[in-house]
Design an enzyme around this catalytic site. Structure first.
Site, short mmCIF file in Angstrom:
data_model
loop_
_atom_site.label_atom_id
_atom_site.label_comp_id
_atom_site.label_asym_id
_atom_site.label_seq_id
_atom_site.Cartn_x
_atom_site.Cartn_y
_atom_site.Cartn_z
N GLU A 228 -23.55 0.01 -5.97
CA GLU A 228 -23.97 0.24 -7.70
C GLU A 228 -22.31 0.80 -7.90
O GLU A 228 -21.99 2.36 -7.04
CB GLU A 228 -24.66 1.66 -7.91
N CYS A 262 -20.75 6.46 -15.29
CA CYS A 262 -20.78 4.69 -14.71
C CYS A 262 -21.43 3.59 -15.75
O CYS A 262 -20.64 2.47 -16.39
CB CYS A 262 -20.70 4.17 -13.61
#
Length: 450
Positions: A228, A262
């Site tokens: 991720e 993010c």
């Protein structure tokens, strides 16, 4: 030794002893030795331990939120909210693991009985990011433990307390010795961990550059990876977007944790008909710094991150961008940077191509939906995206965006029951949902004559 700092002052508030590469083989071996015993424990028992862990986090020690905020730079309210999300994640995982580990029977009609079993993938190396360490830990540790894996957590050196505390609570909840180990180490030690053949899956959250190194290090022993990585999420506002809803939602999502997410919106693509009104409303709603009257936004996590954010702003301004608010590095202690809104940002500006990971909001204008989609999909990142507008139009546009999660007329974060996966440089593999649980299992087919 590694120093732990308070981002609000820059002061050292603790020290850590780092694991050296010489100590890595023992850590990996202990995880391997503990695997048979833990995988033999019934999934119902494993999930009972996770439920108890969730309960202990929810009724956590009184000072944990404050310690968490001290090390991360989050406000205490943000730290407490993240701990609650971690508890929710462990609890949901405990409820869903039975379904994910159940296996199935295949009826082929060819005289053979086939049974699909789900075994644990093996020892897991979980590398946790510093921006949301409690939630990221829960999204990795919960599924791994539920599926019968042992876990070594490489915790962030800058935010050690919350990971250590959750690990201690897991032991209190009944987790056996060596099923979970928490280590802190440097880049050399991390590389040594990644290269250990005992680890059959490596789950990592962090930058795409480090993720590429993790994937390369895992190739030698063909360990699988769940990565991720970074994002550069576009937020598209169509000409019929409800700004009364969109602006507060996007401000909250963008500037929570000082923009160090993010999945937060990092490029704002606004139809030219509402561009001026959006800029006025958005810039008026951005939070102040938490050491100022009425301010709610904390500092950036490290001095280096603050300096890089400022460099991105200066680059955009040098190329012709206009600063609507913010844009100046404040004096005084700590690693604060104000919420910064930019307009007239040229296409060559670094902030439109590199993940800003900070409180910068470049606002661009577009004239038609095809142009917006092209611009939104123009980066190599594909983690998240946002669309605001009439429901039918916004939904149709969302389906054209190359991202693992698209939020329509909302800006909520990841939840435990939904899978999240990046595309391109945002990584691969799934976290969350039944798909995230399945990542920690391996299938075995038993077949015999009927």
């Amino acid at each position: 030794m590694s120093a732990v700092h308070d981002p609000r002052t820059g002061d050292v508030v603790g020290h850590l002893t780092l694991l050296t590469s010489d100590g890595v083989p023992e850590i990996a071996n202990r995880a391997s030795v503990a695997l048979p015993g833990w995988s033999a424990v019934a999934v119902t028992t494993r999930c009972t331990i996770l439920k108890e862990l969730a309960r202990l986090i929810a009724q956590r020690p009184a000072d944990l939120g404050a310690r968490f905020a001290l090390e991360t730079g989050k406000t205490v309210a943000q730290a407490e909210a993240e701990l609650d999300r971690a508890a929710e994640t462990f609890a949901w995982t405990a409820e869903a693991a039975g379904q994910a580990s159940a296996g199935r029977t295949i009826a082929a009609g060819d005289g053979l009985h086939r049974q699909v079993l789900v075994d644990p993938v093996g020892p897991v190396l979980a590398i946790v990011a510093s921006n949301f360490p409690a939630v990221v830990l829960a999204r990795k540790l919960g599924p791994a433990l539920a599926m019968g894996c042992t876990v070594v957590v490489k915790a962030p050196e800058t935010t050690p307390s919350v990971v250590r505390e959750i690990a201690d609570l897991a032991i209190k909840a009944g987790l056996p010795t060596d099923v979970l180990q928490v280590v802190h180490t440097d880049a050399v030690g991390s590389a040594a961990l990644v290269a250990r053949p005992e680890f059959r899956l490596i789950t990592f959250t962090g930058s795409h550059r480090t993720g590429q190194l993790v994937a390369a290090g895992a190739v030698g022993h063909l360990a699988e990876c769940v990565l991720e990585l970074g994002g550069h999420a576009p937020a598209i506002l169509l000409d019929d977007a409800d700004l009364a809803t969109a602006v507060p939602a996007l401000v909250a999502s963008k500037f929570s944790s000082a923009g160090q997410s993010c999945a937060a919106p990092s490029r704002f693509l606004v139809h030219e008909r509402i561009h001026a009104e959006f800029v006025d409303r958005f810039s008026a709603a951005v939070p102040g710094l938490d050491h100022e009257p009425g301010g709610t936004m904390g500092p950036l996590h490290t001095e280096a991150r603050r300096d890089e954010v400022h460099a991105l702003v200066l680059d955009a301004v040098d190329r012709g961008a206009t600063v609507i608010t913010g844009g100046r590095r404040p004096g005084g202690p700590g690693w604060y940077y104000p919420a910064t809104v930019l307009t007239d940002v040229p296409a060559q500006a670094r902030v439109l191509h590199e993940e800003p990971f900070g409180p910068i909001a470049p606002v661009l204008r577009f004239t038609d939906e095809d142009q917006a989609v092209t611009t939104a999909n123009a980066t190599p990142f594909g983690l998240g995206a946002f669309v605001f507008g009439g429901q039918a139009r916004a939904t149709a546009l969302a389906q054209r965006l190359d991202a693992g999660r698209v939020s329509i007329n909302c800006a909520t974060g990841a939840d435990p029951m939904s899978p999240l996966s990046g595309r391109g440089l945002s990584g691969y593999g799934y976290e969350g949902g039944l798909e995230g649980l399945a990542a920690f299992g391996r299938l075995k087919v038993l077949q015999r004559p009927v």
